[in-house]
Design an enzyme around this catalytic site. Structure first.
Site, PDB file in Angstrom:
ATOM      1  N   SER A 143     -34.316  57.592  77.648  1.00 61.60           N
ATOM      2  CA  SER A 143     -33.396  58.478  76.930  1.00 61.60           C
ATOM      3  C   SER A 143     -34.053  59.784  76.492  1.00 61.60           C
ATOM      4  CB  SER A 143     -32.882  57.738  75.693  1.00 61.60           C
ATOM      5  OG  SER A 143     -32.256  58.635  74.808  1.00 61.60           O
ATOM      6  N   GLU A 184     -33.585  60.931  73.741  1.00 63.34           N
ATOM      7  CA  GLU A 184     -33.989  60.699  72.336  1.00 63.34           C
ATOM      8  C   GLU A 184     -35.504  60.532  72.218  1.00 63.34           C
ATOM      9  OE1 GLU A 184     -32.703  60.094  68.992  1.00 63.34           O
ATOM     10  OE2 GLU A 184     -31.249  61.469  69.848  1.00 63.34           O
ATOM     11  N   TYR A 210     -34.593  53.865  67.274  1.00 64.69           N
ATOM     12  CA  TYR A 210     -34.085  53.771  68.648  1.00 64.69           C
ATOM     13  C   TYR A 210     -34.980  54.576  69.595  1.00 64.69           C
ATOM     14  CZ  TYR A 210     -31.182  54.992  72.703  1.00 64.69           C
ATOM     15  OH  TYR A 210     -30.727  55.208  73.982  1.00 64.69           O
TER      16      TYR A 210
END
Ligand code: NAP
Ligand code: G4F
Length: 346
Positions: free
Chosen positions: A132, A134, A155
């Site tokens: 990701s 992220e 996460y």
């Protein structure tokens, strides 16, 4: 011609449903892992499912959970996949601050369980890890495959761990294991508490007179939003190369949350300022301010390029919500029924 077999974790999610559609179109036999819940979670793939007694059936579902390594190894032995697409995760960033341990277990360790099951069963299958943007977190944009990671949530940290475990199994055991580093991608099948879907649903419902306002958090964050249906093609291409490698998948353009909100409301002829309220519960303890993906490697090596940008995405998501309010749920859509209030949490 040999028929390929794929195993998808997270097949009930947004990406899992589009990927299952794509692989079935390509002639694959598809197996999906579904975790047991007290209600059915297969709305996004019901239109693909046939009774397993039907000789034409090519989609098969199995109960399993990322936290159960024994079950995962057993399923690998049973299914004998050529390709494993590992998409399952606790994927909500805000929720990961509330449930950091559970997120680390499924989103992080879940990848290790799957890789270790592949290694110990000795299957020569190819492995895709749903990494990701992220992971880049606070790293300034644009971000590409060489940008150092600086995750800003449990996460993001769990995804960084899973990324490195995937690379380690590639280097240590010569496995064909790749990371697709996907930037935000959305669709009418997006989970209802992610910001694009939440706003698209609200704009349609407010237009229809079913609600008056929507509560949101930080409107200044910028995201590189693409269309999920296009992104699953990049996943598949990553597993068809001669050598395993990692790729960023993105549009190369960013918009603020505020701009996305404005586009959704303008599409139904409303002024967003009349309907959006701030609620601090939607803020995160640490935020990812700005993501823009540089997907030039995916373009040159995979021949993949995004065509749908955020303004078009906003329109198609709002249109899908309006359609649901008029005609009910379309195949694969995970739409909110009209009588139930839109989800307020997160
Ligand atoms: P999603 O809609 O939230 O789907 C997540 C899937 O994982 C669901 O099928 C869910 O099952 C399953 N799952 C969660 N915990 C599990 C567990 N313990 N055991 C088995 N299955 C479990 O996510 P998505 O948007 O499709 O994203 C797919 C993957 O890409 C995720 O790993 C996500 O982190 C990653 N990713 C997404 C984006 C994006 O913008 N969408 C960007 C980069 C990376 P239930 O249906 O039972 O909940
Ligand atoms: O839609 P979001 O929750 O997505 P976020 O946090 O960017 O994460 C998504 O994309 C990642 C890829 O970069 C994936 F890995 C991850 O699994 C997930 O799919 O939030 C987007 C932005 C954030 O800045 C958030 O603070 O929208 C802001 N926001 C403002 N109000 C809100 C809200 N987000 C949510 N979910 N709900 C709000 O009310």
């Amino acid at each position: 011609m040999t028929v390929k077999t794929a195993l998808i974790t997270g097949i009930t999610g947004q990406d899992g449903s589009y990927l299952a559609e794509l692989l079935l179109r390509k002639g694959y036999v598809v197996h999906g892992i579904v975790r047991r819940a007290s209600t059915f979670t297969t709305q996004r793939i019901d239109h693909l499912y046939r009774d397993p007694h039907d000789p034409e059936a090519r989609l098969f579902l199995h109960y399993g959970d990322l936290t159960d390594g024994t079950r995962i190894a057993g399923l690998l032995k049973q299914v004998q996949p050529d390709e494993v697409y590992h998409l399952a995760a606790q994927s909500h960033v805000r929720v990961s601050f509330d449930e950091p341990e559970c997120t680390g277990d499924s989103t992080g360790l879940g990848t290790t369980r799957l890789l270790e099951a592949i290694r110990t069963t000795g299957l020569p299958c190819r492995f895709y890890q749903a990494s990701s943007s992220e992971m880049f977190g606070a790293a300034p944009p644009p971000q590409n495959e060489g940008t150092p990671f600086h995750p800003r949530s449990p996460y993001g940290a769990a995804k960084v761990y899973a990324y490195w475990v995937t690379r380690n199994y590639r280097e240590a055991y010569g496995m064909y294991a790749v990371n697709g580093i996907l930037f935000n991608h959305e669709s009418p099948r997006r989970g209802p508490t992610f910001v694009t879907r939440k706003v698209a649903t609200a704009a349609a419902r407010i237009k229809a007179g079913l609600q008056e306002v929507v509560h949101l958090g930080n409107l200044d964050a910028r995201r590189d939003w693409g269309y999920a249906a296009e992104y699953v093609e990049a996943m598949w291409r990553m597993l068809q190369q001669n050598e395993p490698d990692d790729y960023v998948v993105a549009t190369g353009v960013s918009h603020s949350v505020h701009e996305f909100v404005e586009q959704c409301f303008a599409h139904v002829g409303l002024d967003w300022r009349d309907h959006v309220r701030f609620d601090e519960r939607y803020l995160r303890p640490t935020e990812v301010d700005h993501l823009i993906g540089d997907a030039s490697k995916a373009e040159s090596q995979l021949g993949w390029r995004a065509t749908v940008r955020a303004p078009e995405l906003a329109r198609l998501m709002v249109d899908a919500e309006l359609n649901v309010l008029r005609n009910g749920r379309a195949p694969g859509d995970q739409a909110a029924p009209t009588a139930v209030p839109a989800p307020a949490a997160r």
